[in-house]
Design an enzyme around this catalytic site. Structure first.
Site, short mmCIF file in Angstrom:
data_model
loop_
_atom_site.label_atom_id
_atom_site.label_comp_id
_atom_site.label_asym_id
_atom_site.label_seq_id
_atom_site.Cartn_x
_atom_site.Cartn_y
_atom_site.Cartn_z
N ASN A 232 -10.50 -3.52 -6.03
CA ASN A 232 -9.75 -2.57 -6.85
C ASN A 232 -10.39 -2.29 -8.22
O ASN A 232 -10.07 -1.30 -8.87
CB ASN A 232 -8.29 -3.03 -7.05
CG ASN A 232 -7.42 -2.84 -5.83
OD1 ASN A 232 -6.46 -3.57 -5.60
ND2 ASN A 232 -7.74 -1.85 -5.01
N ASP B 90 0.82 -1.21 0.00
CA ASP B 90 0.00 0.00 0.00
C ASP B 90 0.86 1.27 0.00
O ASP B 90 1.94 1.27 0.58
CB ASP B 90 -0.90 -0.03 1.25
CG ASP B 90 -2.14 0.82 1.07
OD1 ASP B 90 -2.33 1.38 -0.03
OD2 ASP B 90 -2.90 0.94 2.03
C1 FPP Z 1 -2.00 0.10 -3.27
O1 FPP Z 1 -1.53 1.43 -3.34
C2 FPP Z 1 -1.44 -0.65 -4.37
C3 FPP Z 1 -2.17 -1.28 -5.34
C4 FPP Z 1 -3.64 -1.27 -5.39
C5 FPP Z 1 -1.53 -1.98 -6.44
C6 FPP Z 1 -0.25 -2.66 -6.10
C7 FPP Z 1 0.53 -2.76 -7.33
C8 FPP Z 1 1.86 -2.80 -7.42
C9 FPP Z 1 2.78 -2.84 -6.27
C10 FPP Z 1 2.50 -2.82 -8.75
C11 FPP Z 1 2.66 -4.19 -9.30
C12 FPP Z 1 1.38 -4.60 -9.82
C13 FPP Z 1 1.06 -5.83 -10.27
C14 FPP Z 1 -0.36 -6.03 -10.64
C15 FPP Z 1 2.03 -6.95 -10.39
P1 FPP Z 1 -2.59 2.59 -3.55
O2 FPP Z 1 -2.71 2.84 -5.00
O3 FPP Z 1 -3.86 2.23 -2.86
O4 FPP Z 1 -1.86 3.75 -2.83
P2 FPP Z 1 -2.55 4.93 -1.99
O5 FPP Z 1 -3.35 4.26 -0.88
O6 FPP Z 1 -1.38 5.68 -1.48
O7 FPP Z 1 -3.41 5.71 -2.95
#
Ligand code: FPP
Length: 233
Positions: A50, A2
Site C-alpha cells: 500500500n 477491500d
Molecule cells: C482497501 O480498499 C482498503 C485499504 C487499503 C485500507 C483499509 C482501511 C480502512 C478500513 C480504514 C481504517 C484504517 C486503518 C489504518 C485503521 P481500497 O482502497 O483498495 O478500495 P478499492 O479497491 O475499491 O479502491
C-alpha cells in the site's frame, strides 16, 4: 477490508470518504465480532504494497490508524479487548511505533477478544523477517538449524502465540489472498463476499460465519462420511 475506493466512487465522493466510512465499518465489525463470540479478529488495514499509493492517500491512512488507536484504545481496553499489531515496525515513524506499543502494553493482560491489526503487513515480508532473525540466531549459536520445524517457525512470525485463522473473509468481490497470512491460512476457509467494506455489517458477518459452519473441514484427512465408509469397507 477491500472496496473503500469503489464505495466512494459509486457515490461520487473522494476516496478518503470511503476510507473514513471503512474505519466506521472496522469499529462496527470489532463490536459485532465480539458479540458473536469470535475470539480472535484480524483486520488487514495496510499492506507492505500500500506504500505505492499516492502520498496523500498513504498519509490519510496513517492518520486513520493514529486516530483509531488514540480515540478507541480506552474503550477497547474497557471492553477487555487485547490489541496486537502485526507487520514490520522498523521503518515506521517513531511516534506511530510508540502508539502501537502503548496499545499492546496497555491491553496485554486482557482476556476478551484479541484484535489483531495487520499494519505495514505482508506475509512474504513477515516470513523473510523471521528467516533473517532465525539465521542471525543460528550464526550466533542460539539456534540449531536442525531445531527448525513448522512449529518453531510459527514462533518467529509476527503471529506467534496466536491461533491460525479458521475463516478468512474478503470483501468487494475480489478473489485474491493479496499476501495475507499465507503461512497461517494454510487450512483456513475462505469466504468472498461482493459487499464493499464500508457496507460490511452484522448481517454480512453472520452470513460469512454461517457459510463457514456449513463447510466440512478435513485438514488433509478424511471427512466424517469417508471415515464411516472406510470403517465399513
Ligand atoms: C482497501 O480498499 C482498503 C485499504 C487499503 C485500507 C483499509 C482501511 C480502512 C478500513 C480504514 C481504517 C484504517 C486503518 C489504518 C485503521 P481500497 O482502497 O483498495 O478500495 P478499492 O479497491 O475499491 O479502491
Amino acid at each position: 477490508m477491500d472496496g473503500n475506493g469503489r464505495w466512494a466512487k459509486q457515490r461520487g465522493l473522494p476516496r478518503q470518504e470511503g476510507h473514513r466510512r471503512g474505519l466506521e465499518a472496522l469499529r462496527r465489525t470489532v463490536r459485532n465480532a465480539g458479540e458473536l463470540g469470535v475470539r480472535v479478529l484480524t483486520l488487514y488495514s495496510f499492506s507492505t504494497e500500500n506504500w505505492r499509493r499516492p502520498q496523500t492517500e498513504v498519509s490519510f491512512l496513517l492518520g486513520l490508524l493514529r486516530r483509531f488507536v488514540e480515540n478507541d484504545l480506552a474503550e477497547l481496553h474497557e471492553s477487555g479487548v487485547k490489541v496486537r499489531i502485526i507487520g514490520g515496525r522498523d521503518d515506521l515513524a517513531p511516534d506511530l511505533r510508540m502508539l502501537i506499543e502503548r496499545a499492546e502494553i496497555l491491553t496485554r493482560g486482557n482476556d476478551g477478544m484479541t484484535l489483531v491489526v495487520a499494519f505495514n503487513y505482508g506475509s512474504r515480508d513477515e516470513i523473510a523477517r523471521a528467516a533473517r532473525r532465525m539465521a542471525e540466531a543460528a550464526v550466533a549459536g542460539r539456534l540449531k538449524p536442525e531445531a527448525i520445524t513448522e512449529a518453531l517457525l510459527d514462533d518467529w512470525l509476527d503471529t506467534a502465540d496466536l491461533p491460525d485463522p479458521e475463516l478468512v473473509i474478503r470483501t468487494s468481490g475480489e478473489t485474491r489472498i493479496s499476501n495475507f497470512l499465507l503461512w497461517q491460512a494454510a487450512y483456513a476457509e475462505f469466504v468472498f463476499t461482493p459487499v464493499l467494506w464500508p457496507d460490511f455489517d452484522k448481517a454480512a458477518l453472520e452470513e460469512a460465519l454461517a457459510e463457514f459452519r456449513r463447510r466440512e473441514r478435513r485438514f488433509g484427512g478424511l471427512g466424517e462420511a469417508e471415515d464411516r465408509n472406510v470403517g465399513a469397507a
